[in-house]
Design a protein around this motif. Structure first.
Motif, PDB file in Angstrom:
ATOM      1  N   GLY A  85       0.801  -1.227   0.000  1.00  0.00           N
ATOM      2  CA  GLY A  85       0.000   0.000   0.000  1.00  0.00           C
ATOM      3  C   GLY A  85       0.827   1.266   0.000  1.00  0.00           C
ATOM      4  N   ASP A  86       2.144   1.108  -0.085  1.00  0.00           N
ATOM      5  CA  ASP A  86       3.007   2.290  -0.050  1.00  0.00           C
ATOM      6  C   ASP A  86       3.599   2.512  -1.439  1.00  0.00           C
ATOM      7  N   THR A  87       2.758   3.017  -2.343  1.00  0.00           N
ATOM      8  CA  THR A  87       3.192   3.213  -3.736  1.00  0.00           C
ATOM      9  C   THR A  87       4.375   4.167  -3.834  1.00  0.00           C
ATOM     10  N   PHE A  88       4.344   5.206  -3.001  1.00  0.00           N
ATOM     11  CA  PHE A  88       5.410   6.211  -3.063  1.00  0.00           C
ATOM     12  C   PHE A  88       6.400   6.013  -1.916  1.00  0.00           C
ATOM     13  N   HIS A  89       6.774   4.746  -1.684  1.00  0.00           N
ATOM     14  CA  HIS A  89       7.803   4.450  -0.681  1.00  0.00           C
ATOM     15  C   HIS A  89       9.055   5.235  -1.059  1.00  0.00           C
ATOM     16  N   ARG A  90       9.732   5.764  -0.049  1.00  0.00           N
ATOM     17  CA  ARG A  90      10.848   6.673  -0.368  1.00  0.00           C
ATOM     18  C   ARG A  90      12.030   5.966  -1.031  1.00  0.00           C
ATOM     19  N   ASP A  91      12.089   4.613  -0.920  1.00  0.00           N
ATOM     20  CA  ASP A  91      13.178   3.876  -1.574  1.00  0.00           C
ATOM     21  C   ASP A  91      12.861   3.535  -3.029  1.00  0.00           C
ATOM     22  N   THR A  92      11.586   3.659  -3.411  1.00  0.00           N
ATOM     23  CA  THR A  92      11.189   3.240  -4.760  1.00  0.00           C
ATOM     24  C   THR A  92      11.910   4.027  -5.866  1.00  0.00           C
ATOM     25  N   PRO A  93      11.988   5.363  -5.789  1.00  0.00           N
ATOM     26  CA  PRO A  93      12.700   6.083  -6.863  1.00  0.00           C
ATOM     27  C   PRO A  93      14.151   5.636  -7.012  1.00  0.00           C
TER      28      PRO A  93
ATOM     29  N   MET B  78      17.428  30.764  -3.466  1.00  0.00           N
ATOM     30  CA  MET B  78      16.211  30.020  -3.210  1.00  0.00           C
ATOM     31  C   MET B  78      16.570  28.639  -2.656  1.00  0.00           C
ATOM     32  N   SER B  79      15.963  28.295  -1.544  1.00  0.00           N
ATOM     33  CA  SER B  79      16.265  26.997  -0.958  1.00  0.00           C
ATOM     34  C   SER B  79      15.529  25.914  -1.729  1.00  0.00           C
ATOM     35  N   ARG B  80      16.119  24.724  -1.726  1.00  0.00           N
ATOM     36  CA  ARG B  80      15.518  23.611  -2.463  1.00  0.00           C
ATOM     37  C   ARG B  80      15.492  22.405  -1.550  1.00  0.00           C
ATOM     38  N   ARG B  81      14.355  21.720  -1.543  1.00  0.00           N
ATOM     39  CA  ARG B  81      14.250  20.548  -0.693  1.00  0.00           C
ATOM     40  C   ARG B  81      15.094  19.431  -1.259  1.00  0.00           C
ATOM     41  N   SER B  82      15.770  18.706  -0.384  1.00  0.00           N
ATOM     42  CA  SER B  82      16.681  17.677  -0.851  1.00  0.00           C
ATOM     43  C   SER B  82      15.969  16.375  -1.176  1.00  0.00           C
ATOM     44  N   GLY B  83      14.749  16.181  -0.704  1.00  0.00           N
ATOM     45  CA  GLY B  83      14.063  14.943  -1.031  1.00  0.00           C
ATOM     46  C   GLY B  83      13.220  14.458   0.112  1.00  0.00           C
ATOM     47  N   ALA B  84      12.722  13.219  -0.042  1.00  0.00           N
ATOM     48  CA  ALA B  84      11.813  12.663   0.951  1.00  0.00           C
ATOM     49  C   ALA B  84      12.500  12.424   2.287  1.00  0.00           C
ATOM     50  N   GLU B  85      13.837  12.355   2.297  1.00  0.00           N
ATOM     51  CA  GLU B  85      14.557  12.064   3.522  1.00  0.00           C
ATOM     52  C   GLU B  85      14.662  13.292   4.428  1.00  0.00           C
ATOM     53  N   GLU B  86      14.283  14.454   3.870  1.00  0.00           N
ATOM     54  CA  GLU B  86      14.423  15.670   4.659  1.00  0.00           C
ATOM     55  C   GLU B  86      13.533  15.590   5.901  1.00  0.00           C
ATOM     56  N   PRO B  87      14.081  15.900   7.080  1.00  0.00           N
ATOM     57  CA  PRO B  87      13.275  15.805   8.284  1.00  0.00           C
ATOM     58  C   PRO B  87      12.118  16.790   8.252  1.00  0.00           C
TER      59      PRO B  87
END
Lengths: 187, 88
Positions: A95-103, B1-10
């Motif tokens: 159910g985690d389609t956008f899991h952060r490891d997927t990309p 302009m700041s840019r988010r680094s990704g999903a890992e950003e706290p």
């Protein structure tokens, strides 16, 4: 489904390779360049790039190995792709389609496909140069009609296209993961 | 302009606290009743009540305030920077 397909691909590549190990004769598709030669009647026979099927009778171990190597590389590539795809499918099934490891996994898949294609092409060229050259085959080189095999590695355009597509998908999924992270904690 | 680094950003910290528990107690309502009347899931209201929410939709805020007869300021409050920095 995806895992089954990659497993079948791996088995297919391996079976093709093993066949080259076990067969009495090696049947190899070779591309060569025919030179322009004058015929006896004075007419000019037009040469150019040609693809033929070469049958190597009583091949040596090295020749078998170099013909087998591209299949082994493609088999290994299919196995690695299968492992990565299984992980992606598992996270989607959870159910985690956008899991952060997927990309990252999709981008790695692209690298593996391209690397596998390049290495297989390089090994094929190396095999052609070392094991399938006229000298290695013990035949007199008809230098006037056939150009010696060159060391140019054919760029695997299909692998390149697949890798580029996977990298684009990875970029889209990376954006999706960021948006998904933004939605965490939204009520 | 700041840019988010990704999903890992706290997650960016915030100092918004919810007073949903106080409002429910004052009105003698349960979370389930509020969820029923506001048309919001108990799970989402629980997240809001326990200060685990990071964002709230205007539609959720409107529905909750309609049922509780309050204003957003009654439900949410921003803790002053100094108070947030002070250890309990």
């Amino acid at each position: 489904m995806v895992v089954t397909l990659t497993t079948l691909a791996a088995v297919g590549f391996l079976a093709a390779g093993v066949a080259s190990i076990a067969a009495d004769n090696l049947v190899v598709a070779v591309s060569w360049t025919a030179a322009q030669v004058p015929a006896a009647d004075g007419a000019l026979l037009v040469g150019g790039p040609t693809t033929s099927t070469l049958t190597v009778a009583a091949p040596t171990g090295v020749q078998r190995l170099l013909v087998f190597a591209p299949a082994a590389v493609l088999c290994a590539t299919a196995v690695v792709c299968g492992v990565l795809l299984r992980r992606i499918v598992r996270s989607v099934d959870a159910g985690d389609t956008f899991h952060r490891d997927t990309p990252r996994r999709v981008a790695t898949l692209g690298v593996v496909v391209l690397a596998g294609g390049l290495v297989a092409a390089a090994v094929t060229t190396a095999g052609r140069l070392t094991a399938l050259s006229p000298a290695a085959l013990g035949m007199a080189t008809p230098a006037s009609a056939v150009a010696a095999p060159n060391g140019v590695v054919d760029v695997p355009l299909t692998a390149l296209a697949v890798a580029a597509t996977l990298w684009v998908i990875a970029a889209v999924l990376r954006r999706g993961s960021r948006m998904h992270a933004d939605l965490e904690g939204l009520v | 302009m700041s840019r988010r680094s990704g999903a890992e950003e706290p997650t960016a910290p915030h100092r918004v606290v919810s007073h949903l528990d106080v409002l429910l107690e004052e009105r003698g309502m349960t979370l389930a009743q509020l969820a029923q009347e506001a048309g919001v899931t108990v799970a989402n209201l629980s997240v809001l009540k326990n200060n685990r929410a990071r964002a709230i939709r205007f539609s959720t805020l409107t529905a909750v305030c309609d049922v509780l007869g309050c204003q957003p300021g009654d439900l949410l409050r921003v803790v002053p920077r100094e108070a947030a920095a002070r250890p309990d």
